[in-house]
Scaffold this motif. Structure first.
Motif, short mmCIF file in Angstrom:
data_model
loop_
_atom_site.label_atom_id
_atom_site.label_comp_id
_atom_site.label_asym_id
_atom_site.label_seq_id
_atom_site.Cartn_x
_atom_site.Cartn_y
_atom_site.Cartn_z
N PHE A 239 0.96 -1.24 -0.06
CA PHE A 239 0.04 -0.05 -0.09
C PHE A 239 0.88 1.17 0.06
CE2 PHE A 239 -4.08 -1.74 2.22
CZ PHE A 239 -4.32 -2.69 1.16
N GLN A 240 2.05 1.31 0.87
CA GLN A 240 2.73 2.47 0.69
C GLN A 240 3.50 2.66 -0.42
OE1 GLN A 240 5.42 1.90 4.38
NE2 GLN A 240 3.99 0.55 5.36
N ALA A 241 3.92 1.88 -1.14
CA ALA A 241 4.51 1.83 -2.32
C ALA A 241 3.69 2.34 -3.62
CB ALA A 241 5.35 0.54 -2.63
N LEU A 242 2.36 1.77 -3.18
CA LEU A 242 1.40 2.02 -4.44
C LEU A 242 1.10 3.64 -4.26
CD1 LEU A 242 -1.22 -0.82 -4.22
CD2 LEU A 242 0.08 0.15 -6.37
N VAL A 243 0.69 4.21 -2.89
CA VAL A 243 0.27 5.44 -2.87
C VAL A 243 1.24 6.66 -2.88
CG1 VAL A 243 0.75 5.85 -0.07
CG2 VAL A 243 -1.33 6.91 -1.21
N LYS A 244 2.70 6.09 -2.58
CA LYS A 244 3.77 7.06 -3.01
C LYS A 244 3.95 7.03 -4.47
CE LYS A 244 8.80 7.62 -2.47
NZ LYS A 244 9.83 7.00 -1.73
N GLU A 245 3.77 6.14 -5.24
CA GLU A 245 4.01 6.33 -6.70
C GLU A 245 2.67 6.97 -7.35
OE1 GLU A 245 4.18 3.36 -10.56
OE2 GLU A 245 3.47 2.55 -8.57
N ALA A 246 1.53 6.95 -6.75
CA ALA A 246 0.48 7.66 -7.08
C ALA A 246 0.53 9.12 -7.11
CB ALA A 246 -0.84 7.13 -6.63
#
Length: 260
Positions: A239-246
């Protein structure tokens, strides 16, 4: 486009845009002869168009060096354009992407006088009752979106925002003092990931990140929110990687530097 426009190299707008692009994109300022060569325009047409762009403030001509530079009017246009962009529209596809990837609740929030305001929300595909609602305010110091934005405030604005926090202890993990908050914000600034580990609501955790504008100022934040019981450590890290990328993608669309 008419036949006469084709023969003369396109419409007046095309010519003006071509000259403006060459002036703005050149690695070094260009002379009149350089612009004529690069655009393949007749000298009279190029001169007339450059005069018009200069009068509008979009191009600046240095009489001493005889070089053309981007005009200061471009800054005003850019400022007006950025001020009218709605971050909800710009972030919409990334919110949908996060929702489809996780199946959890996705929030978009802004910071207002030390509080967060939720301006958009995609509900979890699974049953979940949360404090948040579009238009509702919440504390900044104990929410992922709030901390994500506070971490990127300038020194003066941050000092004011910290004074506006109640530091009320909602749960056993809530940060309750300014010193601990500053330490937390330093970590968030370094990682660009903000976590709410049951700090506002028992059993609820979220991963959030900041959206920056063309001045690299925090203007919003996205978060993925889920109950702790159905998110193990590995999934939460995802989740952390996804939201940072977004958020990086949305920030770039808002004019922020990619590395900011």
């Amino acid at each position: 486009m008419t036949d006469s426009e084709n023969k003369s190299g396109g419409s007046s707008l095309d010519k003006a845009l071509s000259l403006l692009q060459h002036v703005c994109m050149a690695s070094v300022p260009l002379r009149f002869a350089d612009l004529v060569e690069k655009t393949d325009l007749p000298k009279a047409t190029a001169h007339r168009t450059l005069m018009s762009l200069t009068e509008k403030g979009l191009v600046r001509f240095d009489e001493v060096t005889q070089l053309y530079h981007p005009g200061y009017g471009l800054l005003e246009l850019a400022h007006q354009a950025w001020s009218k962009i709605d971050v909800r529209d710009i972030a919409a596809d990334q919110m949908k992407h996060l929702w489809s990837e996780t199946g959890e609740t996705i929030h978009l929030a802004v910071l207002d006088r030390g509080e967060v305001i939720y301006i958009d929300k995609l509900e979890s595909q699974k049953s979940l009752r949360l404090f948040s609602a579009v238009g509702k305010k919440g504390p900044a110091y104990c929410t992922g979106v709030g901390k994500a934005m506070m971490a990127f405030l300038d020194e003066g604005t941050l000092a004011k925002a910290l004074k506006e926090q109640s530091f009320f202890k909602h749960t056993s993990t809530t940060i309750t003092n300014e010193e601990d908050m500053i330490n937390e914000l330093n970590k968030i600034r370094a990682s660009r990931v903000s976590l709410d580990l049951e700090e506002h609501e028992e059993g609820i955790q979220c991963a959030a990140s900041v959206i920056l504008n063309h001045r690299n100022e925090p203007i919003a934040a996205l978060s993925i929110t889920a109950p702790k019981f159905r998110v193990d450590d590995s999934r939460f890290q995802h989740f952390q990687a996804l939201v940072k990328e977004a958020c990086v993608k949305v920030s770039i669309r808002m004019g922020a530097m990619a590395s900011a």
